[in-house]
Design an enzyme around this catalytic site. Sequence first.
Site, mmCIF file in Angstrom:
data_model
loop_
_atom_site.group_PDB
_atom_site.id
_atom_site.type_symbol
_atom_site.label_atom_id
_atom_site.label_comp_id
_atom_site.label_asym_id
_atom_site.label_seq_id
_atom_site.Cartn_x
_atom_site.Cartn_y
_atom_site.Cartn_z
ATOM 1 N N ASP A 167 -13.150 -11.872 -13.464
ATOM 2 C CA ASP A 167 -11.778 -12.341 -13.311
ATOM 3 C C ASP A 167 -10.824 -11.184 -13.659
ATOM 4 O O ASP A 167 -10.890 -10.634 -14.761
ATOM 5 C CB ASP A 167 -11.588 -13.522 -14.282
ATOM 6 N N GLY A 168 -9.976 -10.830 -12.713
ATOM 7 C CA GLY A 168 -9.093 -9.676 -12.909
ATOM 8 C C GLY A 168 -8.070 -9.881 -14.011
ATOM 9 O O GLY A 168 -7.667 -8.917 -14.670
ATOM 10 N N SER A 215 -6.465 -1.681 -0.823
ATOM 11 C CA SER A 215 -6.020 -0.915 -1.996
ATOM 12 C C SER A 215 -7.151 -0.113 -2.670
ATOM 13 O O SER A 215 -6.910 1.021 -3.114
ATOM 14 C CB SER A 215 -5.328 -1.830 -3.011
ATOM 15 N N ASP A 227 -2.640 -8.150 -7.522
ATOM 16 C CA ASP A 227 -2.427 -8.630 -6.152
ATOM 17 C C ASP A 227 -3.194 -9.935 -5.914
ATOM 18 O O ASP A 227 -4.119 -9.995 -5.103
ATOM 19 C CB ASP A 227 -2.906 -7.521 -5.181
ATOM 20 N N HIS A 284 0.816 -1.226 0.000
ATOM 21 C CA HIS A 284 0.000 0.000 0.000
ATOM 22 C C HIS A 284 0.846 1.271 0.000
ATOM 23 O O HIS A 284 0.457 2.274 -0.592
ATOM 24 C CB HIS A 284 -0.988 -0.032 1.174
HETATM 25 C C1 SAM Z 1 -4.866 -10.341 -1.710
HETATM 26 S S1 SAM Z 1 -6.568 -10.090 -1.884
HETATM 27 C C2 SAM Z 1 -6.687 -8.449 -2.476
HETATM 28 C C3 SAM Z 1 -6.314 -7.388 -1.506
HETATM 29 C C4 SAM Z 1 -6.379 -5.975 -2.056
HETATM 30 N N1 SAM Z 1 -5.683 -5.839 -3.325
HETATM 31 C C5 SAM Z 1 -5.784 -4.977 -1.083
HETATM 32 O O1 SAM Z 1 -4.590 -4.690 -1.177
HETATM 33 O O2 SAM Z 1 -6.542 -4.469 -0.249
HETATM 34 C C6 SAM Z 1 -6.927 -11.003 -3.326
HETATM 35 C C7 SAM Z 1 -8.377 -10.947 -3.764
HETATM 36 O O3 SAM Z 1 -8.454 -11.488 -5.088
HETATM 37 C C8 SAM Z 1 -9.689 -12.159 -5.226
HETATM 38 N N2 SAM Z 1 -9.537 -13.043 -6.396
HETATM 39 C C9 SAM Z 1 -9.013 -14.296 -6.466
HETATM 40 N N3 SAM Z 1 -8.913 -14.694 -7.754
HETATM 41 C C10 SAM Z 1 -9.382 -13.665 -8.515
HETATM 42 C C11 SAM Z 1 -9.486 -13.422 -9.915
HETATM 43 N N4 SAM Z 1 -9.098 -14.349 -10.801
HETATM 44 N N5 SAM Z 1 -9.965 -12.250 -10.322
HETATM 45 C C12 SAM Z 1 -10.363 -11.284 -9.438
HETATM 46 N N6 SAM Z 1 -10.287 -11.446 -8.099
HETATM 47 C C13 SAM Z 1 -9.791 -12.613 -7.653
HETATM 48 C C14 SAM Z 1 -9.896 -12.839 -3.907
HETATM 49 O O4 SAM Z 1 -11.259 -13.122 -3.714
HETATM 50 C C15 SAM Z 1 -9.345 -11.779 -2.941
HETATM 51 O O5 SAM Z 1 -10.381 -10.940 -2.498
#
Ligand code: SAM
Length: 285
Positions: free
Chosen positions: A143-144, A97, A164, A19
Amino acid sequence: MLSYLHGYHAGNHADLIKHTTWMAVLDRLQQKAKPYTLIDTHAGAGCYPLDGEQALKTEEFKTGVSLLQDWQPEHPILVRYQHVLSGYINEQQYPGSPLISVSQLRDADQLHLMELHPTEYERLRQSVKRHRGAGHTHIHHRDGFEGVIALSPPKPNRGAILIDPPYEQRKEYDLVIQAVEQILKRWPQAQIVLWYPLLSKRAGDKSGQSEKMCETLSQLQNNVLKAELCIDDPINDTGMYGSGVCLINPAWQLDSIVDDMLRELSPKLGDTAKASVTWLNKNDT
Ligand SMILES: C[S@@+](CC[C@H](N)C(=O)[O-])C[C@H]1O[C@@H](n2cnc3c(N)ncnc32)[C@H](O)[C@@H]1O
Protein backbone atom coordinates in the site's frame (compact mmCIF):
# COMPACT_ATOMS: atom_id res chain seq x y z
CA MET A 1 -11.19 -3.18 -3.94
CA LEU A 2 -8.65 -2.75 -6.74
CA SER A 3 -10.59 -2.36 -9.96
CA TYR A 4 -8.72 0.56 -11.52
CA LEU A 5 -6.39 -0.21 -14.43
CA HIS A 6 -4.38 2.70 -15.80
CA GLY A 7 -4.16 1.07 -19.26
CA TYR A 8 -7.61 2.53 -20.03
CA HIS A 9 -6.35 6.08 -19.38
CA ALA A 10 -2.65 6.02 -20.28
CA GLY A 11 -1.40 8.96 -22.34
CA ASN A 12 -4.50 11.12 -21.80
CA HIS A 13 -4.37 14.86 -21.00
CA ALA A 14 -4.13 14.08 -17.26
CA ASP A 15 -1.00 11.99 -17.80
CA LEU A 16 0.56 14.86 -19.74
CA ILE A 17 0.23 17.46 -16.97
CA LYS A 18 1.32 14.90 -14.36
CA HIS A 19 4.32 13.59 -16.27
CA THR A 20 5.61 16.95 -17.56
CA THR A 21 5.37 18.44 -14.04
CA TRP A 22 7.16 15.41 -12.60
CA MET A 23 9.85 15.87 -15.24
CA ALA A 24 10.24 19.51 -14.14
CA VAL A 25 10.64 18.40 -10.51
CA LEU A 26 13.32 15.87 -11.54
CA ASP A 27 15.09 18.53 -13.59
CA ARG A 28 15.30 20.85 -10.56
CA LEU A 29 16.68 18.02 -8.39
CA GLN A 30 19.36 17.37 -10.99
CA GLN A 31 20.60 20.97 -10.76
CA LYS A 32 22.75 19.74 -7.84
CA ALA A 33 25.13 16.80 -7.96
CA LYS A 34 23.88 15.55 -4.56
CA PRO A 35 21.88 12.32 -4.90
CA TYR A 36 18.11 12.21 -4.42
CA THR A 37 15.38 9.76 -3.46
CA LEU A 38 12.15 9.45 -5.43
CA ILE A 39 9.05 7.70 -4.09
CA ASP A 40 6.10 6.85 -6.37
CA THR A 41 3.24 5.70 -4.11
CA HIS A 42 0.88 4.50 -6.88
CA ALA A 43 3.22 3.38 -9.63
CA GLY A 44 0.90 1.44 -11.96
CA ALA A 45 2.23 -1.00 -14.56
CA GLY A 46 5.06 1.24 -15.81
CA CYS A 47 4.37 0.98 -19.53
CA TYR A 48 1.14 0.79 -21.52
CA PRO A 49 0.47 -0.43 -25.08
CA LEU A 50 -1.49 2.22 -26.99
CA ASP A 51 -2.62 -0.44 -29.47
CA GLY A 52 -3.81 -2.75 -26.67
CA GLU A 53 -7.41 -3.65 -25.83
CA GLN A 54 -7.67 -1.28 -22.85
CA ALA A 55 -6.30 1.81 -24.62
CA LEU A 56 -8.40 1.15 -27.73
CA LYS A 57 -11.58 0.73 -25.71
CA THR A 58 -11.53 4.32 -24.36
CA GLU A 59 -9.11 5.96 -26.82
CA GLU A 60 -8.25 8.48 -24.10
CA PHE A 61 -4.74 8.82 -25.51
CA LYS A 62 -6.42 10.81 -28.30
CA THR A 63 -6.98 13.66 -25.77
CA GLY A 64 -3.28 13.68 -24.95
CA VAL A 65 -0.22 12.07 -26.41
CA SER A 66 -1.73 11.49 -29.88
CA LEU A 67 -2.00 15.27 -30.26
CA LEU A 68 1.76 15.58 -29.82
CA GLN A 69 2.71 13.86 -33.05
CA ASP A 70 5.29 15.88 -35.02
CA TRP A 71 5.63 18.11 -31.95
CA GLN A 72 8.79 20.17 -31.76
CA PRO A 73 8.68 21.67 -28.29
CA GLU A 74 10.84 24.63 -27.32
CA HIS A 75 10.80 24.52 -23.54
CA PRO A 76 13.88 22.49 -22.44
CA ILE A 77 11.85 20.33 -20.04
CA LEU A 78 9.29 19.53 -22.73
CA VAL A 79 12.19 18.66 -25.01
CA ARG A 80 13.46 16.21 -22.37
CA TYR A 81 9.98 14.78 -21.89
CA GLN A 82 9.58 14.31 -25.62
CA HIS A 83 12.95 12.63 -25.74
CA VAL A 84 11.77 10.05 -23.17
CA LEU A 85 8.44 9.63 -25.01
CA SER A 86 10.09 9.08 -28.37
CA GLY A 87 11.79 5.93 -27.09
CA TYR A 88 8.34 4.35 -26.56
CA ILE A 89 5.87 6.00 -28.91
CA ASN A 90 7.49 4.48 -32.00
CA GLU A 91 6.61 1.10 -30.53
CA GLN A 92 3.05 2.20 -29.67
CA GLN A 93 3.89 2.29 -25.95
CA TYR A 94 3.29 5.04 -23.41
CA PRO A 95 5.78 5.36 -20.50
CA GLY A 96 4.18 5.88 -17.08
CA SER A 97 5.70 7.71 -14.13
CA PRO A 98 8.04 4.81 -13.10
CA LEU A 99 9.77 4.76 -16.46
CA ILE A 100 10.09 8.55 -16.56
CA SER A 101 11.77 8.39 -13.14
CA VAL A 102 13.98 5.46 -14.18
CA SER A 103 15.13 7.44 -17.23
CA GLN A 104 16.34 10.29 -15.03
CA LEU A 105 18.22 8.34 -12.32
CA ARG A 106 21.92 8.92 -11.75
CA ASP A 107 24.24 6.35 -10.15
CA ALA A 108 23.68 7.34 -6.51
CA ASP A 109 19.96 8.15 -6.78
CA GLN A 110 17.26 5.93 -5.25
CA LEU A 111 13.79 5.17 -6.58
CA HIS A 112 10.99 3.44 -4.66
CA LEU A 113 7.96 2.26 -6.65
CA MET A 114 4.85 1.02 -4.83
CA GLU A 115 1.94 -0.82 -6.44
CA LEU A 116 -0.78 -2.82 -4.69
CA HIS A 117 -2.59 -4.52 -7.60
CA PRO A 118 -0.94 -7.97 -8.05
CA THR A 119 -1.09 -8.06 -11.87
CA GLU A 120 -0.04 -4.43 -12.29
CA TYR A 121 2.81 -5.04 -9.82
CA GLU A 122 4.06 -7.97 -11.91
CA ARG A 123 3.85 -5.90 -15.10
CA LEU A 124 5.70 -3.08 -13.32
CA ARG A 125 8.53 -5.45 -12.40
CA GLN A 126 8.83 -6.59 -16.01
CA SER A 127 8.77 -3.04 -17.48
CA VAL A 128 11.37 -1.73 -15.07
CA LYS A 129 13.60 -4.77 -15.65
CA ARG A 130 13.54 -4.08 -19.39
CA HIS A 131 14.23 -0.35 -19.09
CA ARG A 132 16.39 -0.12 -15.99
CA GLY A 133 18.79 2.81 -16.10
CA ALA A 134 21.34 3.91 -13.56
CA GLY A 135 20.66 4.29 -9.85
CA HIS A 136 18.85 1.94 -7.53
CA THR A 137 15.23 0.98 -8.10
CA HIS A 138 13.23 -0.79 -5.39
CA ILE A 139 9.82 -2.20 -6.33
CA HIS A 140 7.37 -2.76 -3.48
CA HIS A 141 4.16 -4.76 -3.60
CA ARG A 142 2.48 -2.73 -0.86
CA ASP A 143 0.00 0.00 0.00
CA GLY A 144 1.60 3.26 -1.15
CA PHE A 145 0.04 5.34 1.63
CA GLU A 146 1.48 3.04 4.30
CA GLY A 147 4.76 2.57 2.40
CA VAL A 148 5.61 6.23 1.94
CA ILE A 149 5.10 6.94 5.64
CA ALA A 150 7.24 3.92 6.58
CA LEU A 151 10.08 5.11 4.29
CA SER A 152 10.01 8.76 5.38
CA PRO A 153 12.54 10.26 5.75
CA PRO A 154 14.60 8.20 3.29
CA LYS A 155 18.34 8.34 2.76
CA PRO A 156 19.27 10.57 1.01
CA ASN A 157 16.56 12.85 2.36
CA ARG A 158 16.70 15.19 -0.61
CA GLY A 159 13.99 14.17 -3.03
CA ALA A 160 10.41 14.05 -4.17
CA ILE A 161 7.26 11.99 -3.80
CA LEU A 162 4.62 11.39 -6.48
CA ILE A 163 1.16 10.56 -5.12
CA ASP A 164 -1.19 9.44 -7.87
CA PRO A 165 -4.14 7.43 -6.49
CA PRO A 166 -7.00 6.28 -8.72
CA TYR A 167 -9.64 8.11 -6.57
CA GLU A 168 -12.05 5.24 -7.25
CA GLN A 169 -13.27 5.51 -3.70
CA ARG A 170 -14.19 8.78 -2.00
CA LYS A 171 -12.13 7.87 1.05
CA GLU A 172 -8.93 8.20 -1.01
CA TYR A 173 -9.17 12.02 -0.76
CA ASP A 174 -8.97 11.68 3.05
CA LEU A 175 -6.22 9.05 2.82
CA VAL A 176 -4.13 11.54 0.80
CA ILE A 177 -4.52 14.25 3.45
CA GLN A 178 -3.65 11.83 6.27
CA ALA A 179 -0.60 10.55 4.38
CA VAL A 180 0.69 14.06 3.57
CA GLU A 181 0.30 15.07 7.23
CA GLN A 182 2.33 12.07 8.34
CA ILE A 183 4.99 12.55 5.66
CA LEU A 184 5.53 16.21 6.58
CA LYS A 185 5.95 15.30 10.26
CA ARG A 186 8.71 12.85 9.36
CA TRP A 187 10.21 14.55 6.30
CA PRO A 188 9.29 18.27 6.42
CA GLN A 189 11.33 19.26 3.36
CA ALA A 190 9.90 16.54 1.06
CA GLN A 191 8.74 17.87 -2.29
CA ILE A 192 5.33 16.31 -2.84
CA VAL A 193 3.58 16.15 -6.20
CA LEU A 194 -0.04 15.09 -5.89
CA TRP A 195 -2.22 14.51 -8.96
CA TYR A 196 -5.98 15.07 -8.70
CA PRO A 197 -8.96 14.98 -11.11
CA LEU A 198 -11.25 17.95 -11.79
CA LEU A 199 -14.74 16.47 -11.96
CA SER A 200 -18.02 17.99 -13.07
CA LYS A 201 -21.42 17.33 -11.43
CA ARG A 202 -21.80 14.10 -13.38
CA ALA A 203 -19.25 12.57 -10.97
CA GLY A 204 -21.79 12.89 -8.13
CA ASP A 205 -20.35 13.28 -4.64
CA LYS A 206 -16.76 13.15 -5.93
CA SER A 207 -17.30 16.47 -7.73
CA GLY A 208 -15.60 19.23 -5.71
CA GLN A 209 -13.57 16.79 -3.55
CA SER A 210 -10.22 17.65 -5.19
CA GLU A 211 -10.77 21.36 -4.59
CA LYS A 212 -11.53 20.67 -0.88
CA MET A 213 -8.50 18.40 -0.58
CA CYS A 214 -6.16 21.06 -2.03
CA GLU A 215 -7.61 23.67 0.33
CA THR A 216 -6.92 21.42 3.34
CA LEU A 217 -3.40 20.62 2.12
CA SER A 218 -2.62 24.31 1.69
CA GLN A 219 -3.17 24.75 5.43
CA LEU A 220 -0.61 22.08 6.30
CA GLN A 221 2.46 23.75 4.83
CA ASN A 222 3.59 27.22 3.80
CA ASN A 223 4.58 26.61 0.21
CA VAL A 224 1.79 24.99 -1.77
CA LEU A 225 1.31 25.52 -5.48
CA LYS A 226 -1.25 24.08 -7.88
CA ALA A 227 -1.09 23.69 -11.64
CA GLU A 228 -4.21 22.74 -13.60
CA LEU A 229 -4.95 21.81 -17.18
CA CYS A 230 -8.58 21.81 -18.30
CA ILE A 231 -9.59 20.57 -21.72
CA ASP A 232 -13.27 21.40 -21.42
CA ASP A 233 -15.61 23.75 -19.55
CA PRO A 234 -17.19 22.17 -16.43
CA ILE A 235 -20.51 23.59 -17.61
CA ASN A 236 -20.58 20.92 -20.33
CA ASP A 237 -20.64 18.26 -17.58
CA THR A 238 -18.24 15.89 -19.33
CA GLY A 239 -17.09 14.13 -16.15
CA MET A 240 -13.33 14.65 -15.84
CA TYR A 241 -12.92 18.00 -17.60
CA GLY A 242 -9.33 18.45 -16.50
CA SER A 243 -6.87 17.69 -13.74
CA GLY A 244 -4.19 19.25 -11.65
CA VAL A 245 -1.11 18.72 -9.58
CA CYS A 246 -0.68 20.12 -6.11
CA LEU A 247 2.99 20.78 -5.31
CA ILE A 248 3.99 20.95 -1.68
CA ASN A 249 7.43 22.48 -1.02
CA PRO A 250 8.10 23.08 -4.74
CA ALA A 251 11.70 23.84 -5.68
CA TRP A 252 12.72 27.43 -6.39
CA GLN A 253 11.28 28.81 -9.65
CA LEU A 254 9.13 25.74 -10.27
CA ASP A 255 6.05 27.98 -10.45
CA SER A 256 7.33 29.90 -13.46
CA ILE A 257 8.87 26.80 -15.05
CA VAL A 258 5.60 24.85 -14.92
CA ASP A 259 3.65 27.93 -16.04
CA ASP A 260 5.86 28.40 -19.12
CA MET A 261 5.73 24.69 -19.89
CA LEU A 262 1.93 24.47 -19.69
CA ARG A 263 1.48 27.64 -21.76
CA GLU A 264 3.35 25.88 -24.52
CA LEU A 265 1.67 22.50 -24.05
CA SER A 266 -2.01 23.44 -23.61
CA PRO A 267 -2.67 24.88 -27.11
CA LYS A 268 -1.61 21.50 -28.52
CA LEU A 269 -4.53 19.89 -26.67
CA GLY A 270 -7.33 21.77 -28.44
CA ASP A 271 -8.96 25.18 -28.68
CA THR A 272 -10.72 24.89 -25.33
CA ALA A 273 -7.66 23.72 -23.37
CA LYS A 274 -6.55 26.11 -20.63
CA ALA A 275 -3.78 25.91 -18.06
CA SER A 276 -3.19 27.85 -14.85
CA VAL A 277 -0.61 27.93 -12.07
CA THR A 278 -1.66 29.37 -8.70
CA TRP A 279 -0.08 29.62 -5.25
CA LEU A 280 -2.48 28.28 -2.60
CA ASN A 281 -0.12 29.29 0.18
CA LYS A 282 3.20 31.06 -0.27
CA ASN A 283 5.78 31.89 2.33
CA ASP A 284 7.37 35.15 1.22
CA THR A 285 9.77 35.44 4.13
C1 SAM B 1 -3.36 6.31 -11.63
S1 SAM B 1 -2.61 4.75 -11.55
C2 SAM B 1 -0.90 5.11 -11.47
C3 SAM B 1 -0.30 5.68 -12.70
C4 SAM B 1 1.17 6.03 -12.59
N1 SAM B 1 1.46 6.83 -11.42
C5 SAM B 1 1.65 6.80 -13.81
O1 SAM B 1 1.61 8.03 -13.80
O2 SAM B 1 2.08 6.14 -14.76
C6 SAM B 1 -2.94 4.27 -9.91
C7 SAM B 1 -2.36 2.92 -9.51
O3 SAM B 1 -2.46 2.81 -8.09
C8 SAM B 1 -2.70 1.45 -7.77
N2 SAM B 1 -3.22 1.45 -6.39
C9 SAM B 1 -4.50 1.63 -5.95
N3 SAM B 1 -4.53 1.72 -4.60
C10 SAM B 1 -3.24 1.59 -4.18
C11 SAM B 1 -2.59 1.66 -2.91
N4 SAM B 1 -3.29 1.86 -1.79
N5 SAM B 1 -1.26 1.54 -2.87
C12 SAM B 1 -0.52 1.35 -4.00
N6 SAM B 1 -1.07 1.28 -5.24
C13 SAM B 1 -2.40 1.41 -5.32
C14 SAM B 1 -3.64 0.97 -8.83
O4 SAM B 1 -3.58 -0.43 -8.94
C15 SAM B 1 -3.10 1.71 -10.06
O5 SAM B 1 -2.17 0.90 -10.74
